[in-house]
Design an enzyme around this catalytic site. Sequence first.
Site, PDB file in Angstrom:
ATOM      1  N   ILE A   6      15.616  79.350  10.065  1.00 21.50           N
ATOM      2  CA  ILE A   6      17.162  79.556  10.093  1.00 21.50           C
ATOM      3  C   ILE A   6      17.651  79.281  11.329  1.00 21.50           C
ATOM      4  O   ILE A   6      17.078  79.608  12.353  1.00 21.50           O
ATOM      5  CB  ILE A   6      17.540  80.822   9.444  1.00 21.50           C
ATOM      6  CG1 ILE A   6      16.853  81.965  10.247  1.00 21.50           C
ATOM      7  CG2 ILE A   6      16.890  80.773   7.800  1.00 21.50           C
ATOM      8  CD1 ILE A   6      17.560  83.314   9.694  1.00 21.50           C
ATOM      9  N   HIS A   7      18.850  79.185  11.526  1.00 18.89           N
ATOM     10  CA  HIS A   7      19.702  78.991  12.827  1.00 18.89           C
ATOM     11  C   HIS A   7      19.994  80.580  13.279  1.00 18.89           C
ATOM     12  O   HIS A   7      20.033  81.368  12.323  1.00 18.89           O
ATOM     13  CB  HIS A   7      21.066  78.530  12.251  1.00 18.89           C
ATOM     14  CG  HIS A   7      22.140  78.360  13.575  1.00 18.89           C
ATOM     15  ND1 HIS A   7      22.598  79.403  14.143  1.00 18.89           N
ATOM     16  CD2 HIS A   7      22.378  77.051  14.227  1.00 18.89           C
ATOM     17  CE1 HIS A   7      23.241  78.855  14.990  1.00 18.89           C
ATOM     18  NE2 HIS A   7      23.239  77.677  15.361  1.00 18.89           N
ATOM     19  N   PRO A   8      19.410  80.622  14.445  1.00 14.91           N
ATOM     20  CA  PRO A   8      19.227  82.129  14.871  1.00 14.91           C
ATOM     21  C   PRO A   8      20.587  82.905  14.634  1.00 14.91           C
ATOM     22  O   PRO A   8      20.538  84.361  14.433  1.00 14.91           O
ATOM     23  CB  PRO A   8      19.332  82.062  16.305  1.00 14.91           C
ATOM     24  CG  PRO A   8      19.510  80.840  16.804  1.00 14.91           C
ATOM     25  CD  PRO A   8      19.400  80.012  15.618  1.00 14.91           C
ATOM     26  N   HIS A  64      28.404  92.110  -0.316  1.00  9.91           N
ATOM     27  CA  HIS A  64      27.960  90.640  -0.899  1.00  9.91           C
ATOM     28  C   HIS A  64      26.800  90.227  -0.386  1.00  9.91           C
ATOM     29  O   HIS A  64      26.750  90.091   0.781  1.00  9.91           O
ATOM     30  CB  HIS A  64      29.075  89.823  -1.009  1.00  9.91           C
ATOM     31  CG  HIS A  64      29.257  88.532  -1.815  1.00  9.91           C
ATOM     32  ND1 HIS A  64      28.130  87.654  -1.838  1.00  9.91           N
ATOM     33  CD2 HIS A  64      29.992  88.588  -3.195  1.00  9.91           C
ATOM     34  CE1 HIS A  64      28.475  86.826  -2.799  1.00  9.91           C
ATOM     35  NE2 HIS A  64      29.381  87.530  -3.630  1.00  9.91           N
ATOM     36  N   GLY A 107      17.089  69.612   7.060  1.00  9.01           N
ATOM     37  CA  GLY A 107      17.186  70.569   8.342  1.00  9.01           C
ATOM     38  C   GLY A 107      15.886  71.304   8.563  1.00  9.01           C
ATOM     39  O   GLY A 107      14.930  70.967   7.927  1.00  9.01           O
ATOM     40  N   ALA A 138      23.783  81.622  12.569  1.00 11.98           N
ATOM     41  CA  ALA A 138      24.403  81.272  11.564  1.00 11.98           C
ATOM     42  C   ALA A 138      23.668  81.216  10.171  1.00 11.98           C
ATOM     43  O   ALA A 138      24.071  80.645   9.224  1.00 11.98           O
ATOM     44  CB  ALA A 138      24.925  79.719  11.825  1.00 11.98           C
ATOM     45  N   GLY A 139      22.222  81.454  10.300  1.00 13.40           N
ATOM     46  CA  GLY A 139      21.574  81.605   9.225  1.00 13.40           C
ATOM     47  C   GLY A 139      21.204  80.041   8.474  1.00 13.40           C
ATOM     48  O   GLY A 139      20.866  79.124   8.937  1.00 13.40           O
TER      49      GLY A 139
END
Lengths: 299, 299
Positions: A168-170, A82, A164, A172-173
């Site tokens: 991206i969060h390294p 997915h 934000g 958690a994206g």
Amino acid sequence: MPAIVECVPNFSEGRRKEVIDKIVFSIRSVPGIKVLDVEMDPDHNRSVVTFTGSKEAVQEGAFRGARAASELIDLNKHKGQHPRMGALDVLPFVPISGVTLDDCVEIANKIGARIAKDLKIPVYLYEAAARKPERRNLENVRRGEFEGLREAILTDESRYPDYGPRMIHPTAGAVAVGARMPLIAFNVNLNSKDVAVAKEIAKNIRASNGGMPNVKALGFLLEHKGMVQVSMNLTDYTVTPISKVFEAVKKAAEDRGVEVAESEIIGLIPLDAVCDLAAKYLKIGNLGSNQVLERRIWG
Amino acid sequence: MPAIVECVPNFSEGRRKEVIDKIVFSIRSVPGIKVLDVEMDPDHNRSVVTFTGSKEAVQEGAFRGARAASELIDLNKHKGQHPRMGALDVLPFVPISGVTLDDCVEIANKIGARIAKDLKIPVYLYEAAARKPERRNLENVRRGEFEGLREAILTDESRYPDYGPRMIHPTAGAVAVGARMPLIAFNVNLNSKDVAVAKEIAKNIRASNGGMPNVKALGFLLEHKGMVQVSMNLTDYTVTPISKVFEAVKKAAEDRGVEVAESEIIGLIPLDAVCDLAAKYLKIGNLGSNQVLERRIWG
């Protein structure tokens, strides 16, 4: 009677049960939250949690789920069929009772801002909460997935988040936060073995071909039943009522000399939608769900 | 999902609020009981309490209500327009969800035996709980009221109670305990000012004239609306569904060149009846009330 909001977060983990258990536990830890369903899909490596609560409770539950996912899931190590861009990948809010879609847009904004600020995760608003028309469609938001978005968000203005950091969060994206009406899965089976009939009717009634708004439809052959099926997703029963869809399919079938054999609601349906159906057929101006006895007991 | 039984005791007191408050307090003291409605009627000098709970809870609630009424109400001092024979006058149990009418007959027998034994009050079983055909009809059970029954119970074999002493309680009288299906008050308004049309249709469809079973119907003129109304009580929607009644009235009206303007459900309707309506019109084999989202939250 208390307002009910549904929240259906999708998490990018469908194999490690202990991870999903921890996430669900963190959601459930909010007083007033009721977790209705948890579906883990190992092939998609993805889980869908369905929970309900008041406006305040669902926000807190969603935040705790987002935080737990950001601590437990590393997208760099995630593989599955997915498409996904975040540990918590999508977070839609759905009005069930005593709340409007606009209320849910407001909730999406509040919780989106909080996730961005407290967890340093970029947030994209989608569907009814979208601020840009192209973001109404989740596919556009998620294009390139985690790996592609990591680059695009830095340089492509059209991919800047609504809340934000522009990175991206390294692990958690990023997350898509949205609002939508409850989805009703409604199938009408026809006394015919000619799949062309079902496909034609589906094509005529679906929104994407200029048919009825908020109707998605496909035609299938049901070999074991010797019937064909018009299989539909109704994405806003307040705009296009189930009764109207049913009558349209029935008429289209009759025009082709085919009879409706039966229909089916797959999964859950909101009480207001059932009351609306009853009211439409009986010409009741307004059958409030507060006239339903059980609602007096439970609500 | 837990079973729900409704209990609708009628008490012979509609003027002294402090008495009804005490009775309701005693019913409410049972864990799991939900009191949905209390209607005091000063002219009838009678109150109707509606409460729900599990099979066990409604029995205990009914018993506590019966005991409180026997301590607080003296029939020798009671006057009102409504016929009555007991402090707690009638005590029907109604299956709402996850229970059958037979279950309610069993409850009526258990609680009837207990009221007779512990409170020394004679108990007559009526409606679906009746053991003699003539006692299905409450009017036969209550004939002569408190004052008349006081004599008749001593000598007339046909008036002997089903449970308890063959003499009425000196102040609390006797009680009719029964079971029935939920009652649905359903009106269909017609685009006509000719009350004869409504009266004729009512006569044709009602059970007492050989029409549809479990349908009571009358025709009225609604002067302020400039319409006529077929006003119905449906006493068992599982035998004669609302959809069938509506279609019969509609057809009868059309046969007379008259259109249905609108219809209305007065008061409360069980969730199963609404689901049944939706299922009938959409040809859904079975739309279980467990598919209703709110039921998952509340039930």
